[in-house]
Each structure stands twice: as structure tokens, then as C-alpha cells.
Scaffold this active site. Structure first.
Site, PDB file in Angstrom:
ATOM      1  N   LYS A 252       0.755  -1.301  -0.108  1.00  0.00           N
ATOM      2  CA  LYS A 252      -0.020   0.037  -0.136  1.00  0.00           C
ATOM      3  C   LYS A 252       0.951   1.323  -0.046  1.00  0.00           C
ATOM      4  O   LYS A 252       1.729   1.585   0.608  1.00  0.00           O
ATOM      5  CB  LYS A 252      -0.832   0.009   1.086  1.00  0.00           C
ATOM      6  CG  LYS A 252      -1.698   1.308   1.472  1.00  0.00           C
ATOM      7  CD  LYS A 252      -2.601   1.354   2.784  1.00  0.00           C
ATOM      8  CE  LYS A 252      -3.077   2.769   2.964  1.00  0.00           C
ATOM      9  NZ  LYS A 252      -4.105   2.665   4.181  1.00  0.00           N
ATOM     10  N   ASP A 257      -2.401  10.180   4.124  1.00  0.00           N
ATOM     11  CA  ASP A 257      -3.769   9.652   4.280  1.00  0.00           C
ATOM     12  C   ASP A 257      -4.676  10.652   5.142  1.00  0.00           C
ATOM     13  O   ASP A 257      -4.564  10.489   6.296  1.00  0.00           O
ATOM     14  CB  ASP A 257      -3.800   8.319   4.669  1.00  0.00           C
ATOM     15  CG  ASP A 257      -5.458   7.716   4.866  1.00  0.00           C
ATOM     16  OD1 ASP A 257      -6.392   8.337   4.211  1.00  0.00           O
ATOM     17  OD2 ASP A 257      -5.777   6.556   5.571  1.00  0.00           O
ATOM     18  N   LYS A 264     -10.116  12.810   8.590  1.00  0.00           N
ATOM     19  CA  LYS A 264      -9.847  12.263   9.769  1.00  0.00           C
ATOM     20  C   LYS A 264      -9.610  13.141  10.923  1.00  0.00           C
ATOM     21  O   LYS A 264      -9.603  14.270  10.510  1.00  0.00           O
ATOM     22  CB  LYS A 264      -8.328  11.479   9.609  1.00  0.00           C
ATOM     23  CG  LYS A 264      -8.252  10.211   8.999  1.00  0.00           C
ATOM     24  CD  LYS A 264      -6.718   9.559   8.824  1.00  0.00           C
ATOM     25  CE  LYS A 264      -6.582   8.566   8.283  1.00  0.00           C
ATOM     26  NZ  LYS A 264      -7.264   7.442   8.804  1.00  0.00           N
ATOM     27  N   ASP A 275       1.564   6.087   5.769  1.00  0.00           N
ATOM     28  CA  ASP A 275       0.737   5.268   4.927  1.00  0.00           C
ATOM     29  C   ASP A 275       1.141   4.469   3.738  1.00  0.00           C
ATOM     30  O   ASP A 275       0.275   3.964   3.188  1.00  0.00           O
ATOM     31  CB  ASP A 275      -0.624   5.838   4.859  1.00  0.00           C
ATOM     32  CG  ASP A 275      -1.929   5.189   4.986  1.00  0.00           C
ATOM     33  OD1 ASP A 275      -1.814   4.001   5.709  1.00  0.00           O
ATOM     34  OD2 ASP A 275      -3.049   5.422   4.375  1.00  0.00           O
ATOM     35  N   ASP A 339     -12.217   7.190   3.822  1.00  0.00           N
ATOM     36  CA  ASP A 339     -11.090   6.900   4.355  1.00  0.00           C
ATOM     37  C   ASP A 339     -10.781   5.265   4.482  1.00  0.00           C
ATOM     38  O   ASP A 339      -9.563   4.940   4.746  1.00  0.00           O
ATOM     39  CB  ASP A 339     -10.991   7.169   5.803  1.00  0.00           C
ATOM     40  CG  ASP A 339      -9.951   7.218   6.593  1.00  0.00           C
ATOM     41  OD1 ASP A 339      -8.865   7.392   5.966  1.00  0.00           O
ATOM     42  OD2 ASP A 339     -10.030   7.673   8.068  1.00  0.00           O
ATOM     43  N   GLU A 341      -9.437   3.803   2.025  1.00  0.00           N
ATOM     44  CA  GLU A 341      -8.897   3.935   0.566  1.00  0.00           C
ATOM     45  C   GLU A 341      -7.745   3.089   0.037  1.00  0.00           C
ATOM     46  O   GLU A 341      -7.591   2.691  -1.008  1.00  0.00           O
ATOM     47  CB  GLU A 341      -8.124   5.348   0.445  1.00  0.00           C
ATOM     48  CG  GLU A 341      -6.882   5.638   1.095  1.00  0.00           C
ATOM     49  CD  GLU A 341      -6.510   5.350   2.560  1.00  0.00           C
ATOM     50  OE1 GLU A 341      -7.700   5.513   3.184  1.00  0.00           O
ATOM     51  OE2 GLU A 341      -5.340   5.122   2.834  1.00  0.00           O
ATOM     52  N   ARG A 343      -7.616  -0.447   0.616  1.00  0.00           N
ATOM     53  CA  ARG A 343      -8.098  -1.486  -0.198  1.00  0.00           C
ATOM     54  C   ARG A 343      -8.490  -1.263  -1.754  1.00  0.00           C
ATOM     55  O   ARG A 343      -8.221  -2.259  -2.359  1.00  0.00           O
ATOM     56  CB  ARG A 343      -9.276  -1.927   0.634  1.00  0.00           C
ATOM     57  CG  ARG A 343     -10.443  -1.263   0.654  1.00  0.00           C
ATOM     58  CD  ARG A 343     -11.449  -1.244   1.777  1.00  0.00           C
ATOM     59  NE  ARG A 343     -10.862  -1.015   3.234  1.00  0.00           N
ATOM     60  CZ  ARG A 343     -11.648  -1.361   4.216  1.00  0.00           C
ATOM     61  NH1 ARG A 343     -12.591  -2.056   4.347  1.00  0.00           N
ATOM     62  NH2 ARG A 343     -10.986  -1.121   5.473  1.00  0.00           N
TER      63      ARG A 343
HETATM   64  N1  BES Z   1      -4.375   4.236   6.719  1.00  0.00           N
HETATM   65  C1  BES Z   1      -5.384   4.036   7.797  1.00  0.00           C
HETATM   66  C2  BES Z   1      -5.234   2.866   8.863  1.00  0.00           C
HETATM   67  C3  BES Z   1      -4.170   3.343   9.851  1.00  0.00           C
HETATM   68  C4  BES Z   1      -4.787   3.550  11.034  1.00  0.00           C
HETATM   69  C5  BES Z   1      -3.147   3.185   9.742  1.00  0.00           C
HETATM   70  C6  BES Z   1      -4.002   3.924  12.168  1.00  0.00           C
HETATM   71  C7  BES Z   1      -2.124   3.312  10.716  1.00  0.00           C
HETATM   72  C8  BES Z   1      -2.631   3.880  11.997  1.00  0.00           C
HETATM   73  C9  BES Z   1      -6.632   3.338   6.710  1.00  0.00           C
HETATM   74  O1  BES Z   1      -6.542   3.999   5.704  1.00  0.00           O
HETATM   75  C10 BES Z   1      -7.814   3.837   7.393  1.00  0.00           C
HETATM   76  O2  BES Z   1      -8.077   5.077   7.615  1.00  0.00           O
HETATM   77  N2  BES Z   1      -8.788   2.786   7.651  1.00  0.00           N
HETATM   78  C11 BES Z   1      -9.977   3.140   8.376  1.00  0.00           C
HETATM   79  C12 BES Z   1     -11.014   2.016   7.829  1.00  0.00           C
HETATM   80  C13 BES Z   1     -12.340   2.719   8.136  1.00  0.00           C
HETATM   81  C14 BES Z   1     -12.821   3.728   7.253  1.00  0.00           C
HETATM   82  C15 BES Z   1     -13.369   1.469   7.658  1.00  0.00           C
HETATM   83  C16 BES Z   1      -9.950   2.784   9.892  1.00  0.00           C
HETATM   84  O3  BES Z   1      -9.187   1.965  10.349  1.00  0.00           O
HETATM   85  O4  BES Z   1     -10.569   3.626  10.536  1.00  0.00           O
HETATM   86 ZN    ZN Z   2      -4.528   4.704   4.760  1.00  0.00          ZN
HETATM   87 MN    MN Z   3      -7.422   5.815   5.351  1.00  0.00          MN
END
Ligand code: BES
Ligand code: ZN
Ligand code: MN
Length: 492
Positions: A252, A257, A264, A275, A339, A341, A343
Site C-alpha cells: 500500500k 492519508d 480524519k 501510510d 478513508d 482508501e 483497499r
Molecule cells: N491508513 C489507515 C489505517 C491506519 C490507522 C494506519 C492507524 C495506521 C494507523 C486506513 O486508510 C484507514 O483510515 N482505515 C480506516 C478504515 C475504516 C474507514 C473502515 C480505519 O481503520 O479507521
Molecule cells: Zn490509509
Molecule cells: Mn484511510
């Protein structure tokens, strides 16, 4: 990087600015197991260590002045814990701690290599890592470490060489992660990855935004469309003459992000500079695989985008069309949260990687906050096809990166059913977020490919203090797990 060399000289006779020695803990206080010369007063050293406040616990370090019994100017004592609980990982951690204690010095010697050469070499190099791009006047890593070993013959030399290649790969990944997102964006990441790969003699292909639109990479393009800095997709291949198997790597590469329109919260958003850790780690891994001359075809596929909110950004409610091989119907995703994104860009990259018909697919991503909730900040979640998943989790633990196998429970899959498209990009509740993301990715993996998905959201980036051989910021996890897995595949 610190220069490492092997020596079979007696520890007390080596002229150096410091001699690094491990100290064990016991109920009777600290003591030294390594007594490499009969003449050295190691009991006195242990007593001095106790006076210096050492117990011998892992993570402890103290520096004592030398004396007429030792040729080195000072003795650096590092904790190894109870002798019966000694592991390679404890040696690696102690070596990391010791390397930082001798920062700024010229040449030092280490006895930790007499216990475990690979662990000591890796720990010394990884613990000495410093990212100096933005900071003046810090103590430089120690220039040279002479590793004391019982034999410096060919097997030891090869072991050292492998450790150096591994540490170099971890360092490359850390450098990319630690580069700030104003400097590291999709195009500049692609340039740096391409340059590093070409220097290593590897074949590189970079798709720019025009090529991505033309190729139908709807996931990568949608996620990147809110940024003024357009997406890229990088492919790096290592092709030895007689490969035993072929492995696809996918990582990834979100260079920042923000969450996009599903933005966020401000607190902690700065951590999202990391990220692109999965991308950095697979780029470093394919380069190291070539340096190690592994008998495997290895191809890294790295989707790169910046997830930003703007008038041009993709929205919740959008439907996007993923990459598909010619003649195949592409899958569609209904966006409910911008968010989620990672995947979306990984879906395109996984389909592209599977087009080459690899035997194995190893994919790494800082994918979900749910990974951190479930397993903490130092243990990655490993999902995928059962046998490979379990092997990767075991190898992660063996190499000290920490990993645990996670299921993809069937009943969670239906949460991704969409009334409008083939899939929706998030589940319906808050439970099992890491596993639902794993399910989403599994929809894009071709049948018959052995697949492992490494969710390294926590382990990729150290937001706390330095410990062992792990600095603040980018850690380089899961480079060593990926390399261990490649070596394991090659050995079968
Ligand atoms: N990059 C984040 C995940 C992340 C969170 C990485 C904390 C490192 C530390 C990812 O893109 C994300 O925002 N995931 C969301 C998914 C949700 C919207 C289903 C999450 O984990 O909140
Ligand atoms: Zn992310
Ligand atoms: Mn995200």
C-alpha cells in the site's frame, strides 16, 4: 551505515574505543556469561555493573571506563535478561541499544556476535540507524564495529553479508517512510523507487496518471484524484535464470492519508505520513531479494496515491471500476467512506499482480486502525490462504517483527455486499474491521494463488520512544518477515 567486520581476536586484546559486552540478570545480581579470556576479571566487571545500577535486564546499558585488563578505552555493558530465556531477538535488541550508546565513536568491538552473529549484526545496524535529512548536528552512527566470532570462515562471512543486505533493506524502507509527505508524493516515491531498483540492476516500469487512466486503474485514480499530485503505479521485477517459484509482492502506497472527504480527526493525522510503509517495504524487499540472489522470480507492484479532500476528490456514494485483465469484466466498488482508501488501490494492484500468474502473493499494508485495537502496536495481523498465512505469522515472530494469524470468518463477508455495486468498501458496523478489510482484498486475489495479507498499521511506525533496535518513526516492518518468507519459499 556502520561498517561491520569479523574478528577472532580475544575481546580484551582488541584496541577499540569501546568493547560491548552482554550482561545477564539473576537473583544474585548481574553476571557475565561470556568470559572469553581466562585472565580477564569478569567478576569485577559484574560487580562494577551492579554498582552502576545494572540488573542485566533487556534494554539496560551502562558504560564503564577501561583499565589495564582491557585494550578497549571503555566497556559498554548491555542487558540480555535471564540466560535461560536468551533468544536471538534479545541479542538483536541488546545490540541495538549498544549501537546507540556508542554513537559518535569511531571503531568499537562487540562480543554479542559470539552468541548470535545474525542477530548481533542486524541489531547493531538497525539500532544505529539515523535519519539525517532534516536535522543538523546529531551524533553520527558509530563508524565501525568489529564483531567477535569463534570463526571468521566463509559461513560466518556469508551470514554477515545477509545481515547487511537485510539491514540495508530495512534502512531504505525507513528512509522512504521518514521522508515527509511534502517531499514524498506519488511521483517522487516512484522516482526514488525506480532509481534504487535500477541501481540494483532491476527492471522497472512506472505508470503515470495517463497510463493509469488508459489501463483502467479506477481504484488508484479515484483515491488520488483529490490531490494536486497525481498517482503512480510502480512495478519492479527481479528475474533470476532458474527460479524455483514466482512471488508477487504488493504494498500500500498512500503517501499521505488525510481520510479524504471522510476526513480524519486532527489529532494523530500526522502519523499518516507512514501510510506508504507497505509500498516502501516491498520495494526494499525486491531489491534485497536480488542482492541475496534468491532463486525466485519476485515482482513488486506498488500503487501510489495521496488521499486528499478537495473539489476534485472522490466522494462517499461514488462507484469506481477497478483494473481487470483484457477481456475480463472489471469489479466495481461502492464508496461509503473515503478513508477506507488503501483497499481500493490495493484491489487494482492485486489484480495486476495476479495477471502474471504468481505462485505466491505477499501483500503488506497499513490498512486498518482495527489492527492496532486487536493486536497492539507491535504485532501485525496476518490473513490469507491458511498455510501461507500461518507460515508468515510464524516467521514474523521468529525474526522479531511480531505477527499473529487472523481468520476471515465467513459471516463477515456479507457486510461488503452492496445494493449498487459488486462490493462496498466498508462493513456495516464497527466489529472486525481488520478482518472485513481482509475479506475485501480476498475478492481480488486470483484462484489458486497462495496469498498472505500483512496488516502492519501498528508495527510499521513507532509513534513512541526508541526501544531496542527500533527508532522513532518508520520501523521497516515487515521487510524482515517478507525476506524470511522468500527465503523459506526458496528453501522448499
Ligand atoms: N491508513 C489507515 C489505517 C491506519 C490507522 C494506519 C492507524 C495506521 C494507523 C486506513 O486508510 C484507514 O483510515 N482505515 C480506516 C478504515 C475504516 C474507514 C473502515 C480505519 O481503520 O479507521
Ligand atoms: Zn490509509
Ligand atoms: Mn484511510
Amino acid at each position: 551505515m556502520t561498517n561491520l567486520s569479523l574478528t577472532t581476536s580475544a575481546p580484551t586484546s582488541i584496541k577499540a574505543e569501546a568493547l560491548i559486552v552482554g550482561v545477564h540478570s539473576s537473583d544474585e545480581g548481574p553476571f557475565l556469561l561470556q568470559a572469553p579470556t581466562p585472565l580477564s576479571p569478569w567478576d569485577d566487571v559484574a560487580a562494577a555493573a551492579a554498582l552502576a545500577g545494572l540488573t542485566g535486564a533487556v534494554g539496560e546499558v551502562a558504560t564503564l571506563p577501561g583499565g589495564d585488563w582491557v585494550a578497549a578505552e571503555r566497556v559498554v555493558l548491555v542487558g540480555l535478561g535471564e540466560p535461560e530465556k536468551l533468544t536471538g531477538e534479545r541479542v538483536r535488541k541488546a545490540a541495538g541499544v549498544a549501537s546507540r550508546a556508542v554513537a559518535g565513536l569511531g571503531t568499537v568491538a562487540s562480543t554479542l556476535s559470539a552468541i548470535d552473529l545474525t542477530a548481533a549484526a542486524e541489531g547493531h545496524l538497525l539500532g544505529g540507524y539515523l535519519f539525517e535529512a532534516y536535522k543538523g548536528a546529531t551524533k553520527a552512527p558509530v563508524k565501525a564495529i568489529r564483531l567477535i566470532v569463534p570463526s571468521a570462515a566463509k559461513p560466518a562471512k556469508e551470514e554477515l553479508r545477509r545481515a547487511e543486505i537485510t539491514a540495508e533493506a530495512v534502512g531504505l524502507a525507513r528512509d522512504l517512510i521518514n521522508t515527509a509527505p511534502n517531499d514524498l508524493y506519488p511521483a517522487s516515491f516512484a522516482d526514488r523507487a525506480a532509481a534504487a531498483a535500477q541501481t540494483a540492476g532491476l527492471k522497472v516500469q512506472v505508470l503515470d496518471e495517463k497510463a493509469l487512466v488508459k489501463g483502467g486503474y479506477g481504484g488508484v485514480m479515484a483515491v488520488g484524484q483529490g490531490s494536486t499530485r497525481p498517482p503512480r503505479l510502480v512495478r519492479i521485477s527481479y528475474r533470476p535464470s532458474r527460479p524455483k517459484a514466482s512471488v508477487a509482492l504488493v504494498g500500500k502506497g498512500i503517501t499521505f492519508d488525510s481520510g479524504g472527504l471522510s476526513i480524519k480527526p486532527g489529532a494523530g493525522m500526522e502519523h499518516m505520513t507512514s501510510d506508504m510503509s507497505g509500498a516502501a517495504c516491498v520495494v526494499a524487499t525486491v531489491i534485497a531479494a536480488a542482492a541475496l540472489k534468491l532463486p525466485l522470480t519476485v515482482t513488486a507492484t506498488v500503487p501510489l496515491a495521496e488521499n486528499m479532500p478537495s473539489g476534485g476528490a472522490y466522494r462517499p456514494a461514488d462507484v469506481l471500476t477497478h483494473y481487470a485483465p483484457k477481456g475480463e469484466r472489471p469489479k466495481t466498488s461502492h464508496i461509503l467512506n473515503t478513508d477506507a482508501e488503501g483497499r481500493l488501490i490495493l484491489a487494482d494492484a492485486i489484480v495486476r499482480a495476479c495477471e502474471d500468474k504468481p505462485d505466491y502473493l505477499l501483500e503488506a499494508a497499513t490498512l486498518t486502525g482495527a489492527q492496532v485495537v486487536a493486536l497492539g502496536e507491535r504485532t501485525m495481523g496476518v490473513m490469507g490462504t491458511e498455510a501461507l498465512r500461518d507460515r508468515v505469522a510464524e516467521l514474523a515472530r521468529q525474526c522479531g517483527e511480531g505477527g499473529w494469524a487472523m481468520p476471515l470468518p465467513e459471516e463477515l463477508r456479507t457486510q461488503l455486499d452492496s445494493y449498487l455495486a459488486d462490493l462496498q468498501n466498508v462493513g456495516t458496523g464497527r466489529a472486525g474491521g481488520m478482518l472485513i478489510a481482509g475479506h475485501y482484498l480476498s475478492e481480488f486475489v486470483a484462484d489458486g494463488v497462495q496469498w498472505a495479507h500483512l496488516d502492519v498499521a501498528g508495527p510499521a511506525f513507532n509513534t513512541g520512544k526508541t526501544y531496542g533496535y527500533t527508532p522513532q518513526g518508520g520501523t521497516g516492518v515487515p521487510v524482515r518477515t517478507l525476506l524470511a518468507t522468500l527465503a523459506d519459499i526458496a528453501a522448499r
